[in-house]
Write a protein that holds these residues in place. Structure first.
Motif, PDB file in Angstrom:
ATOM      1  N   GLN A 253       0.925  -1.165   0.076  1.00 49.30           N
ATOM      2  CA  GLN A 253       0.242   0.158   0.008  1.00 49.30           C
ATOM      3  C   GLN A 253       1.041   1.020  -0.422  1.00 49.30           C
ATOM      4  O   GLN A 253       1.918   1.609   0.432  1.00 49.30           O
ATOM      5  CB  GLN A 253      -0.640  -0.007   1.820  1.00 49.30           C
ATOM      6  N   ASP A 254       0.737   1.868  -0.953  1.00 54.28           N
ATOM      7  CA  ASP A 254       1.555   3.363  -1.005  1.00 54.28           C
ATOM      8  C   ASP A 254       2.801   3.480  -1.517  1.00 54.28           C
ATOM      9  O   ASP A 254       3.690   4.435  -1.017  1.00 54.28           O
ATOM     10  CB  ASP A 254       1.528   4.180   0.420  1.00 54.28           C
ATOM     11  N   GLU A 255       3.055   2.601  -2.024  1.00 51.61           N
ATOM     12  CA  GLU A 255       4.241   1.940  -2.850  1.00 51.61           C
ATOM     13  C   GLU A 255       4.294   1.831  -4.449  1.00 51.61           C
ATOM     14  O   GLU A 255       2.565   1.264  -4.060  1.00 51.61           O
ATOM     15  CB  GLU A 255       4.739   0.639  -2.304  1.00 51.61           C
ATOM     16  N   THR A 256       5.002   2.153  -5.747  1.00 48.97           N
ATOM     17  CA  THR A 256       4.746   2.771  -6.505  1.00 48.97           C
ATOM     18  C   THR A 256       5.360   0.952  -7.255  1.00 48.97           C
ATOM     19  O   THR A 256       5.706   1.005  -6.520  1.00 48.97           O
ATOM     20  CB  THR A 256       5.709   3.967  -6.561  1.00 48.97           C
ATOM     21  N   PRO A 257       5.294   1.471  -8.354  1.00 54.84           N
ATOM     22  CA  PRO A 257       5.743  -0.214  -8.776  1.00 54.84           C
ATOM     23  C   PRO A 257       7.339  -0.084  -8.525  1.00 54.84           C
ATOM     24  O   PRO A 257       7.644  -1.406  -8.384  1.00 54.84           O
ATOM     25  CB  PRO A 257       4.022  -0.347 -10.067  1.00 54.84           C
ATOM     26  N   LEU A 258       7.432   1.445  -9.627  1.00 54.79           N
ATOM     27  CA  LEU A 258       8.816   0.652  -9.287  1.00 54.79           C
ATOM     28  C   LEU A 258       9.414   0.305  -8.316  1.00 54.79           C
ATOM     29  O   LEU A 258      10.673   0.257  -7.690  1.00 54.79           O
ATOM     30  CB  LEU A 258       9.278   1.838 -10.336  1.00 54.79           C
ATOM     31  N   ALA A 259       8.844   1.296  -6.801  1.00 52.79           N
ATOM     32  CA  ALA A 259       9.991   1.326  -5.711  1.00 52.79           C
ATOM     33  C   ALA A 259       9.576   0.214  -5.163  1.00 52.79           C
ATOM     34  O   ALA A 259      10.820  -0.542  -4.295  1.00 52.79           O
ATOM     35  CB  ALA A 259       8.447   1.759  -4.879  1.00 52.79           C
ATOM     36  N   ALA A 260       8.313  -1.144  -5.295  1.00 47.81           N
ATOM     37  CA  ALA A 260       8.420  -1.893  -4.818  1.00 47.81           C
ATOM     38  C   ALA A 260       9.608  -3.360  -5.602  1.00 47.81           C
ATOM     39  O   ALA A 260       9.585  -4.065  -4.966  1.00 47.81           O
ATOM     40  CB  ALA A 260       6.895  -2.631  -5.725  1.00 47.81           C
ATOM     41  N   LEU A 261       9.927  -2.192  -7.285  1.00 47.59           N
ATOM     42  CA  LEU A 261      10.468  -3.356  -7.915  1.00 47.59           C
ATOM     43  C   LEU A 261      11.833  -3.571  -7.089  1.00 47.59           C
ATOM     44  O   LEU A 261      12.897  -4.674  -7.057  1.00 47.59           O
ATOM     45  CB  LEU A 261      10.797  -3.770  -9.278  1.00 47.59           C
ATOM     46  N   ARG A 262      12.696  -1.821  -7.169  1.00 55.31           N
ATOM     47  CA  ARG A 262      13.761  -1.780  -6.377  1.00 55.31           C
ATOM     48  C   ARG A 262      13.589  -2.651  -5.289  1.00 55.31           C
ATOM     49  O   ARG A 262      14.717  -3.802  -4.528  1.00 55.31           O
ATOM     50  CB  ARG A 262      13.527  -0.408  -6.405  1.00 55.31           C
ATOM     51  N   ARG A 263      12.407  -2.207  -3.809  1.00 52.70           N
ATOM     52  CA  ARG A 263      12.426  -3.320  -2.602  1.00 52.70           C
ATOM     53  C   ARG A 263      12.705  -4.376  -2.952  1.00 52.70           C
ATOM     54  O   ARG A 263      13.339  -5.307  -2.676  1.00 52.70           O
ATOM     55  CB  ARG A 263      11.370  -2.911  -2.021  1.00 52.70           C
ATOM     56  N   GLU A 264      11.760  -5.308  -3.725  1.00 52.45           N
ATOM     57  CA  GLU A 264      11.885  -6.888  -4.528  1.00 52.45           C
ATOM     58  C   GLU A 264      13.172  -7.427  -4.590  1.00 52.45           C
ATOM     59  O   GLU A 264      13.778  -8.362  -3.949  1.00 52.45           O
ATOM     60  CB  GLU A 264      10.872  -7.182  -4.992  1.00 52.45           C
ATOM     61  N   LEU A 265      14.338  -6.669  -5.377  1.00 53.77           N
ATOM     62  CA  LEU A 265      15.093  -7.049  -5.805  1.00 53.77           C
ATOM     63  C   LEU A 265      15.933  -7.351  -5.207  1.00 53.77           C
ATOM     64  O   LEU A 265      17.229  -7.173  -5.279  1.00 53.77           O
ATOM     65  CB  LEU A 265      15.769  -6.024  -7.224  1.00 53.77           C
ATOM     66  N   ARG A 266      16.409  -6.086  -3.995  1.00 54.08           N
ATOM     67  CA  ARG A 266      17.508  -5.475  -3.264  1.00 54.08           C
ATOM     68  C   ARG A 266      17.512  -6.757  -2.221  1.00 54.08           C
ATOM     69  O   ARG A 266      17.947  -7.314  -0.719  1.00 54.08           O
ATOM     70  CB  ARG A 266      17.012  -4.179  -2.416  1.00 54.08           C
ATOM     71  N   GLU A 267      15.827  -7.532  -1.612  1.00 50.78           N
ATOM     72  CA  GLU A 267      15.088  -8.094  -0.476  1.00 50.78           C
ATOM     73  C   GLU A 267      16.017  -9.360  -1.433  1.00 50.78           C
ATOM     74  O   GLU A 267      16.233 -10.117  -0.464  1.00 50.78           O
ATOM     75  CB  GLU A 267      14.070  -8.265  -0.147  1.00 50.78           C
ATOM     76  N   GLU A 268      15.358 -10.018  -2.490  1.00 46.28           N
ATOM     77  CA  GLU A 268      15.951 -11.552  -2.903  1.00 46.28           C
ATOM     78  C   GLU A 268      16.768 -11.734  -2.851  1.00 46.28           C
ATOM     79  O   GLU A 268      17.660 -13.135  -3.422  1.00 46.28           O
ATOM     80  CB  GLU A 268      14.035 -11.650  -4.246  1.00 46.28           C
ATOM     81  N   VAL A 269      17.466 -10.571  -4.079  1.00 44.22           N
ATOM     82  CA  VAL A 269      19.270 -11.399  -5.373  1.00 44.22           C
ATOM     83  C   VAL A 269      20.262 -10.359  -4.632  1.00 44.22           C
ATOM     84  O   VAL A 269      21.068 -10.360  -5.687  1.00 44.22           O
ATOM     85  CB  VAL A 269      18.291 -11.138  -6.682  1.00 44.22           C
ATOM     86  N   GLY A 270      19.700  -9.257  -4.021  1.00 45.05           N
ATOM     87  CA  GLY A 270      20.923  -7.714  -3.661  1.00 45.05           C
ATOM     88  C   GLY A 270      21.247  -6.874  -4.603  1.00 45.05           C
ATOM     89  O   GLY A 270      22.581  -6.962  -4.898  1.00 45.05           O
ATOM     90  N   LEU A 271      20.506  -7.062  -6.067  1.00 46.80           N
ATOM     91  CA  LEU A 271      20.558  -6.219  -6.565  1.00 46.80           C
ATOM     92  C   LEU A 271      20.128  -4.757  -6.654  1.00 46.80           C
ATOM     93  O   LEU A 271      18.498  -4.476  -6.551  1.00 46.80           O
ATOM     94  CB  LEU A 271      20.093  -6.969  -8.092  1.00 46.80           C
ATOM     95  N   ALA A 272      20.705  -3.780  -6.541  1.00 47.54           N
ATOM     96  CA  ALA A 272      20.124  -2.321  -6.833  1.00 47.54           C
ATOM     97  C   ALA A 272      20.073  -1.498  -8.124  1.00 47.54           C
ATOM     98  O   ALA A 272      20.848  -1.731  -8.335  1.00 47.54           O
ATOM     99  CB  ALA A 272      21.571  -1.301  -6.253  1.00 47.54           C
ATOM    100  N   VAL A 273      18.759  -1.355  -8.108  1.00 48.04           N
ATOM    101  CA  VAL A 273      18.537  -0.672  -9.903  1.00 48.04           C
ATOM    102  C   VAL A 273      18.559   0.998  -9.579  1.00 48.04           C
ATOM    103  O   VAL A 273      17.118   1.195  -8.796  1.00 48.04           O
ATOM    104  CB  VAL A 273      17.009  -1.517  -9.796  1.00 48.04           C
ATOM    105  N   ARG A 274      19.178   1.303 -10.294  1.00 48.93           N
ATOM    106  CA  ARG A 274      18.944   2.814  -9.925  1.00 48.93           C
ATOM    107  C   ARG A 274      18.162   3.708 -11.213  1.00 48.93           C
ATOM    108  O   ARG A 274      18.049   4.721 -10.788  1.00 48.93           O
ATOM    109  CB  ARG A 274      20.431   3.723  -9.647  1.00 48.93           C
ATOM    110  N   THR A 275      18.581   2.972 -11.951  1.00 48.22           N
ATOM    111  CA  THR A 275      17.321   3.984 -13.284  1.00 48.22           C
ATOM    112  C   THR A 275      15.698   3.084 -13.401  1.00 48.22           C
ATOM    113  O   THR A 275      15.471   2.863 -12.391  1.00 48.22           O
ATOM    114  CB  THR A 275      17.756   3.399 -14.204  1.00 48.22           C
ATOM    115  N   ASP A 276      14.941   3.611 -14.077  1.00 47.88           N
ATOM    116  CA  ASP A 276      13.837   2.892 -14.282  1.00 47.88           C
ATOM    117  C   ASP A 276      13.888   2.749 -15.411  1.00 47.88           C
ATOM    118  O   ASP A 276      13.745   2.597 -16.664  1.00 47.88           O
ATOM    119  CB  ASP A 276      12.885   4.352 -14.781  1.00 47.88           C
ATOM    120  N   PRO A 277      13.718   1.128 -15.463  1.00 46.90           N
ATOM    121  CA  PRO A 277      13.778  -0.563 -16.691  1.00 46.90           C
ATOM    122  C   PRO A 277      12.975   0.188 -17.606  1.00 46.90           C
ATOM    123  O   PRO A 277      11.764   0.147 -16.369  1.00 46.90           O
ATOM    124  CB  PRO A 277      13.770  -1.243 -15.250  1.00 46.90           C
TER     125      PRO A 277
END
Length: 164
Positions: free
Chosen positions: A46-70
């Motif tokens: 809730q209150d999270e944008t799709p790209l913010a969720a993507l960045r959080r999930e990738l940090r949590e699950e695979v350890g990848l920091a995404v700095r651009t908007d894919p």
């Protein structure tokens, strides 16, 4: 009109420089023994944008920091009670993340990953996905077809609608 309660999720098609895709191994408890290889990602809070969720999930699950908007490349809508616990189905929005190969290890502990049914992370070549004939499933089931198009033709002008 009947309304359905769909879980909105984001997923990353993570492609290494050799076009291998990083997939999570989900060991689904019901039906017992079901294993599904799927792109990393998860639900949008809730209150999270799709790209913010993507960045959080990738940090949590695979350890990848995404700095651009894919780029948003695929969209999958599955209306099937039981497909996502507590929901009538799921909407997965897939984003393309290109990176150099890395050893995936996210911020979540093995126990936390297991609580999300994740029991492994593995890089797959397109041909391995296309030629796989074992008992495990892929999500989407025909992952090789849209993945081939993505690798050979690049980012589509609008997200491609996928089936189950």
């Amino acid at each position: 009109m009947l309304s359905v309660n769909l879980r909105h999720s984001v997923r990353a098609i993570i492609l290494g420089e050799d076009d291998r895709i990083l997939l999570c191994r989900f060991a689904i408890p019901e039906p017992a023994g079901t294993v599904v290889w799927a792109a990393p990602g998860g639900g949008i809070e809730q209150d999270e944008t799709p790209l913010a969720a993507l960045r959080r999930e990738l940090r949590e699950e695979v350890g990848l920091a995404v700095r651009t908007d894919p780029p948003h490349v695929w969209r999958q809508e599955v209306v099937a009670p039981g497909h996502a616990a507590g929901y009538d189905g799921v909407v997965n929005d897939y984003f393309l993340v290109r990176t150099v190969g890395f050893n995936p290890r996210g911020a979540l502990s093995d126990d936390e990953l297991a609580a999300e049914n994740i029991s492994g992370l593995e890089w797959w070549h397109l041909q391995e996905v296309a030629n796989y004939d074992g008992p495990d499933l892929f999500s989407p089931r025909d992952l090789a077809t849209p993945l081939t198009a993505l690798i050979t033709s690049g980012v589509p002008p609008r997200p491609v609608l996928l089936g189950l």
